[in-house]
Design a protein around this motif. Sequence first.
Motif, PDB file in Angstrom:
ATOM      1  N   LYS A   1       0.806  -1.214   0.000  1.00 52.09           N
ATOM      2  CA  LYS A   1       0.000   0.000   0.000  1.00 52.09           C
ATOM      3  C   LYS A   1       0.845   1.273   0.000  1.00 52.09           C
ATOM      4  N   LEU A   2       0.436   2.222  -0.859  1.00 48.19           N
ATOM      5  CA  LEU A   2       1.063   3.539  -0.911  1.00 48.19           C
ATOM      6  C   LEU A   2       0.154   4.600  -0.295  1.00 48.19           C
ATOM      7  N   LYS A   3      -1.065   4.733  -0.842  1.00 48.20           N
ATOM      8  CA  LYS A   3      -1.948   5.809  -0.413  1.00 48.20           C
ATOM      9  C   LYS A   3      -3.401   5.414  -0.671  1.00 48.20           C
ATOM     10  N   SER A   4      -4.295   5.877   0.193  1.00 49.62           N
ATOM     11  CA  SER A   4      -5.721   5.615   0.024  1.00 49.62           C
ATOM     12  C   SER A   4      -6.495   6.919   0.158  1.00 49.62           C
ATOM     13  N   ILE A   5      -7.488   7.123  -0.725  1.00 49.86           N
ATOM     14  CA  ILE A   5      -8.353   8.298  -0.648  1.00 49.86           C
ATOM     15  C   ILE A   5      -9.797   7.876  -0.895  1.00 49.86           C
ATOM     16  N   LYS A   6     -10.748   8.712  -0.464  1.00 51.19           N
ATOM     17  CA  LYS A   6     -12.159   8.553  -0.822  1.00 51.19           C
ATOM     18  C   LYS A   6     -12.472   9.648  -1.841  1.00 51.19           C
ATOM     19  N   SER A   7     -13.091   9.251  -2.943  1.00 55.52           N
ATOM     20  CA  SER A   7     -13.361  10.229  -3.995  1.00 55.52           C
ATOM     21  C   SER A   7     -14.465   9.734  -4.926  1.00 55.52           C
ATOM     22  N   ALA A   8     -15.281  10.678  -5.404  1.00 53.72           N
ATOM     23  CA  ALA A   8     -16.238  10.381  -6.481  1.00 53.72           C
ATOM     24  C   ALA A   8     -15.466  10.526  -7.790  1.00 53.72           C
ATOM     25  N   TYR A   9     -14.584   9.571  -8.057  1.00 54.83           N
ATOM     26  CA  TYR A   9     -13.594   9.712  -9.134  1.00 54.83           C
ATOM     27  C   TYR A   9     -14.234   9.872 -10.511  1.00 54.83           C
ATOM     28  N   TRP A  10     -15.459   9.350 -10.698  1.00 55.38           N
ATOM     29  CA  TRP A  10     -16.122   9.438 -12.002  1.00 55.38           C
ATOM     30  C   TRP A  10     -16.414  10.875 -12.418  1.00 55.38           C
ATOM     31  N   SER A  11     -16.386  11.787 -11.439  1.00 53.28           N
ATOM     32  CA  SER A  11     -16.585  13.203 -11.759  1.00 53.28           C
ATOM     33  C   SER A  11     -15.266  13.963 -11.804  1.00 53.28           C
ATOM     34  N   LYS A  12     -14.151  13.278 -11.574  1.00 54.92           N
ATOM     35  CA  LYS A  12     -12.828  13.911 -11.561  1.00 54.92           C
ATOM     36  C   LYS A  12     -12.111  13.620 -12.878  1.00 54.92           C
ATOM     37  N   ASN A  13     -12.670  14.148 -13.967  1.00 51.09           N
ATOM     38  CA  ASN A  13     -12.112  13.822 -15.278  1.00 51.09           C
ATOM     39  C   ASN A  13     -11.573  15.030 -16.037  1.00 51.09           C
ATOM     40  N   SER A  14     -11.328  16.138 -15.333  1.00 55.44           N
ATOM     41  CA  SER A  14     -10.729  17.322 -15.959  1.00 55.44           C
ATOM     42  C   SER A  14      -9.214  17.286 -15.789  1.00 55.44           C
ATOM     43  N   ASN A  15      -8.523  18.039 -16.605  1.00 57.53           N
ATOM     44  CA  ASN A  15      -7.063  18.083 -16.504  1.00 57.53           C
ATOM     45  C   ASN A  15      -6.606  18.492 -15.100  1.00 57.53           C
ATOM     46  N   ILE A  16      -7.366  19.395 -14.483  1.00 53.53           N
ATOM     47  CA  ILE A  16      -6.991  19.862 -13.150  1.00 53.53           C
ATOM     48  C   ILE A  16      -7.035  18.738 -12.115  1.00 53.53           C
ATOM     49  N   ASP A  17      -7.817  17.689 -12.410  1.00 56.10           N
ATOM     50  CA  ASP A  17      -7.953  16.577 -11.468  1.00 56.10           C
ATOM     51  C   ASP A  17      -6.774  15.600 -11.520  1.00 56.10           C
ATOM     52  N   GLU A  18      -5.851  15.803 -12.465  1.00 56.13           N
ATOM     53  CA  GLU A  18      -4.695  14.913 -12.558  1.00 56.13           C
ATOM     54  C   GLU A  18      -3.819  14.983 -11.317  1.00 56.13           C
ATOM     55  N   SER A  19      -3.961  16.059 -10.539  1.00 53.38           N
ATOM     56  CA  SER A  19      -3.168  16.191  -9.307  1.00 53.38           C
ATOM     57  C   SER A  19      -3.501  15.060  -8.327  1.00 53.38           C
ATOM     58  N   LEU A  20      -4.699  14.492  -8.442  1.00 49.76           N
ATOM     59  CA  LEU A  20      -5.078  13.381  -7.567  1.00 49.76           C
ATOM     60  C   LEU A  20      -4.225  12.144  -7.806  1.00 49.76           C
ATOM     61  N   ARG A  21      -3.707  11.993  -9.022  1.00 48.34           N
ATOM     62  CA  ARG A  21      -2.821  10.892  -9.299  1.00 48.34           C
ATOM     63  C   ARG A  21      -1.500  11.034  -8.536  1.00 48.34           C
ATOM     64  N   ALA A  22      -1.075  12.281  -8.399  1.00 53.46           N
ATOM     65  CA  ALA A  22       0.128  12.531  -7.589  1.00 53.46           C
ATOM     66  C   ALA A  22      -0.154  12.223  -6.122  1.00 53.46           C
ATOM     67  N   THR A  23      -1.363  12.576  -5.667  1.00 51.91           N
ATOM     68  CA  THR A  23      -1.750  12.248  -4.285  1.00 51.91           C
ATOM     69  C   THR A  23      -1.698  10.755  -4.050  1.00 51.91           C
ATOM     70  N   LEU A  24      -2.115   9.984  -5.048  1.00 57.27           N
ATOM     71  CA  LEU A  24      -2.104   8.528  -4.954  1.00 57.27           C
ATOM     72  C   LEU A  24      -0.726   7.929  -5.261  1.00 57.27           C
ATOM     73  N   LYS A  25       0.241   8.803  -5.538  1.00 56.68           N
ATOM     74  CA  LYS A  25       1.616   8.376  -5.847  1.00 56.68           C
ATOM     75  C   LYS A  25       1.671   7.483  -7.075  1.00 56.68           C
ATOM     76  N   LEU A  26       0.816   7.830  -8.051  1.00 57.83           N
ATOM     77  CA  LEU A  26       0.788   7.079  -9.296  1.00 57.83           C
ATOM     78  C   LEU A  26       1.615   7.758 -10.378  1.00 57.83           C
ATOM     79  N   GLU A  27       2.202   8.872 -10.070  1.00 55.99           N
ATOM     80  CA  GLU A  27       3.067   9.558 -11.047  1.00 55.99           C
ATOM     81  C   GLU A  27       4.503   9.523 -10.550  1.00 55.99           C
TER      82      GLU A  27
END
Length: 308
Positions: A282-308
């Motif tokens: 495990k790296l990171k866990s978040i709660k999110s309505a991810y289906w609505s996070k589809n704008s370019n600005i939402d890519e920061s969430l991938r950094a939060t999840l340590k996927l970048e």
Amino acid sequence: MNKLSLILMGFCLIVFSACQENNTETLKEIATVETTPEPKRPKTKLSKEFKDYWYNGEAEITSYKLEQARYGEMREGSAVLVFVTEDFLPEVQVKADNYSKTNIPVLKLNATKNFNTGIYPYFIMQSTFYPVANNQHALKVSASIQEWCGHVYAQLNNRGKFEITAHSYFQGEADQNYSIGKTWTENELFTKLRIDPTSLPTGDISILPSLEFTRLRHAEIKAYDAYAVLKDGTYMISYPTLNRSLEINFNTTFPHEITSWEETTVSGYGANAKTLTTKATKLKSIKSAYWSKNSNIDESLRATLKLE
């Protein structure tokens, strides 16, 4: 009509009756096999804590550092588990667009893996639809694997029996459709654990390995004998005939987050075959309505999840 004719006619009637009776019994047996219901298990009573966590309009997304065994070598990559509740249509066996009393509430798991093998990448996704009532097997399980050589797909639908559909670009696999008896599925156990880990099956069990494993190893999709142990936040399954073991580590307190898992099995073929252990941590866990996070600005969430 002479006496001999009467005797022969009587004999034929007896034989015909016997055949009818045997055929009827055979048909009854076949019908029973095809429609045998799952054992009735009590529903899990959902606590307020469970409802507050899983029915708040968000999904739980957890990222993992992946060390994947493939072709006799270890590869680095990432894995993600996405858990979310939704309503499920029992007949069509897809997500329901609208509420109905006939819908079945499920806890869905979308599990993904990304890693490279030399020049080309692998993308793996498995989906499991498991009733929150926790009293029957998964209603549906599917898996897809894509890499530059081609892609494969497998799906299990829980109806009268487990209906298996599989498609592959490999000779000898191609397109398959068949049914098997109902049993535990490895895919559903990751989700069952999140509802009530104490309900996990233990001891000698018959279980269908994950669709990811059967597709990567070109193994028959069927139940195999296994032995399972649950102890102190660790659930272990051993498959003797497959030379394979699985260990899932989780928090014993609600919501029972999965902290890591390990799969030990033979990787590679021929001279390159060796026993290796795939690990996800495990790296990171978040709660999110991810289906609505589809704008370019939402890519920061991938950094939060340590996927970048």
